[in-house]
Structure formats: structure tokens, C-alpha cells
Write an enzyme that holds these catalytic residues in place. Structure first.
Site, PDB file in Angstrom:
ATOM      1  N   ASP A   3       0.886  -1.060  -0.068  1.00 26.28           N
ATOM      2  CA  ASP A   3      -0.001   0.012   0.136  1.00 26.28           C
ATOM      3  C   ASP A   3       0.856   1.300   0.032  1.00 26.28           C
ATOM      4  OD1 ASP A   3      -1.804  -1.944   0.518  1.00 26.28           O
ATOM      5  OD2 ASP A   3      -2.947  -1.119   2.071  1.00 26.28           O
TER       6      ASP A   3
ATOM      7  N   LYS B  75      -6.566   3.294  -2.612  1.00 27.61           N
ATOM      8  CA  LYS B  75      -7.148   3.044  -1.237  1.00 27.61           C
ATOM      9  C   LYS B  75      -7.405   4.578  -0.784  1.00 27.61           C
ATOM     10  CE  LYS B  75      -4.959   1.799   3.316  1.00 27.61           C
ATOM     11  NZ  LYS B  75      -3.558   1.105   3.876  1.00 27.61           N
TER      12      LYS B  75
ATOM     13  N   LYS C 120     -10.033  -0.173  -1.622  1.00 26.50           N
ATOM     14  CA  LYS C 120      -9.623  -0.650  -0.345  1.00 26.50           C
ATOM     15  C   LYS C 120     -10.244   0.786   0.408  1.00 26.50           C
ATOM     16  CE  LYS C 120      -6.601  -1.688   3.269  1.00 26.50           C
ATOM     17  NZ  LYS C 120      -4.941  -2.248   3.476  1.00 26.50           N
TER      18      LYS C 120
END
Length: 211
Positions: free
Chosen positions: A89, A150, A175
Site C-alpha cells: 500500500d 485506497k 480499499k
């Protein structure tokens, strides 16, 4: 949604500055018990991969502000992958995006994606961006061949919102992370289009599933 359906969609997270090795092991134990993934600090990846080889491990790159150089982000990602991370991430450079340097953001992401054979999720930090900037950030992530976008690091003044998820999922799988603390919170994000939930409250979310 029952617990067995929801659990694999949760990245059970511990990323605070005071995270200890014991905290990481607790999250890994909980992830294994409930069937969740885990998102842990990069310094803990090698130990975590050895401790819980059956748990899908995500870790962060350029966290939490995204202001690292391209080379540092690439090396951090490669190091994490080699240590046993299953997913990365990475935080975009918000300042570069807001300065209109989309090509720099895109190149940085593409460099990391090309350097590792594992999925890369791009953290936008939506609380800091206008809708137009969110769209440009998503376009950069798409162009870089990222796997997901995300919403948040959890360190800004707010986390995921339904509106943000709905916007982001026009581009890539999403996400949703930041401020998701209950079953109802998680379901709201999934119904908005999220494919994954990032939360330090993974156990509370699953314990709140209807019987």
C-alpha cells in the site's frame, strides 16, 4: 453478510508509531483466527512472514506522508516483497499532485509497480484532495497499472467516506480505510463499491456480524 464472507475482505491493521512486535503478533494471531489479512509496518514483515506464513501480509510504502523519493519508495517496496509481503500500500505524493505534476506521480507509481510481482494499492489520502484531484490521482494509478486505490492512511483528519468510495470505484477496485470501526461501517463501504476494508478494528467488525 456473514463472518466467513466478510473476514477475507478485511486487512486487519496495526500501523501506529508506537507499534511493538507484540502488537504485530496480536494482529497476526487475530487475523489467523478470524480469517482476515493483516497490514503491518514494513519493519515487521520478515518476522511476520515467519510467524504467520498462512496470513496474507500487506505493508506500507512511503507511509504516512508519501514524500519519499522515487528511489526510496521503489527500494522500500522491493525490500518488503523480498521479506515476504504479499501486497503493498503506497502513499502518493499529495504535494506533487496538487502542484499539477501528475506525470511525476504517475512515474513514481509505475516504477514501483514494475519493480515487484505483487499487487500495489495506491493510497490517495482523500481527506486532503478535491474531487478533481481524486480523479487525477486515480488516473495516475490506472496508468501505472496499480491493482487498487485506497482512500486513506488513517492519519489525516478523516478516513473513508461513502462518497469517496463511489468516486474511486469508477477507476479501480477500492480499499476503504480510516474510521471504519463497526460491522455497519464496513457494510456501508462495501455497498458503496469497496472491495476491501482496512481497519484496526477488524475483530470488532467481525464480532458485530449478525448471527
Amino acid at each position: 453478510m456473514d463472518r466467513s464472507e466478510l473476514a477475507p475482505l478485511i486487512d486487519h491493521t496495526v500501523l501506529g508509531p508506537e507499534t511493538t512486535p507484540a502488537d504485530v503478533r496480536t494482529v497476526l494471531d487475530e487475523a489467523r483466527e478470524y480469517g482476515m489479512n493483516a497490514c503491518i509496518p514494513p519493519s515487521a514483515v520478515a518476522e511476520a512472514a515467519d510467524y504467520a506464513p498462512d496470513v496474507t501480509l500487506a505493508t506500507v510504502v512511503g507511509f504516512p506522508h508519501g514524500q519519499h523519493s522515487h528511489e526510496i519508495k521503489r527500494r522500500e517496496g522491493v525490500t518488503a516483497w523480498q521479506a515476504g509481503a504479499d501486497e503493498l500500500d503506497v502513499v502518493i505524493n499529495v504535494g506533487r499532485l496538487q502542484a499539477g505534476e501528475d506525470d511525476v506521480v504517475r512515474a513514481e507509481l509505475a516504477e514501483l509497480v514494475a519493480a515487484v510481482p505483487i499487487p500495489v494499492k495506491v493510497i490517495l489520502e482523500t481527506a486532503l484532495l478535491s474531487d478533481e484531484e481524486k480523479r487525477r490521482a486515480c488516473e495516475a494509478a490506472v496508468a501505472a497499472d496499480a491493482a487498487m486505490v485506497k482512500t486513506s492512511t488513517g492519519f489525516a483528519n478523516r478516513g473513508a467516506t461513502v462518497d469517496d468510495v463511489e468516486l474511486l470505484c469508477e477507476y479501480l477496485p477500492v480499499k476503504a480505510s480510516g474510521g471504519i470501526r463497526s460491522y455497519d461501517d464496513a457494510v456501508a463501504m462495501l455497498e458503496a463499491g469497496a472491495d476491501r476494508i482496512g481497519a484496526s478494528s477488524g475483530v470488532d467488525i467481525l464480532e458485530g456480524t449478525p448471527e
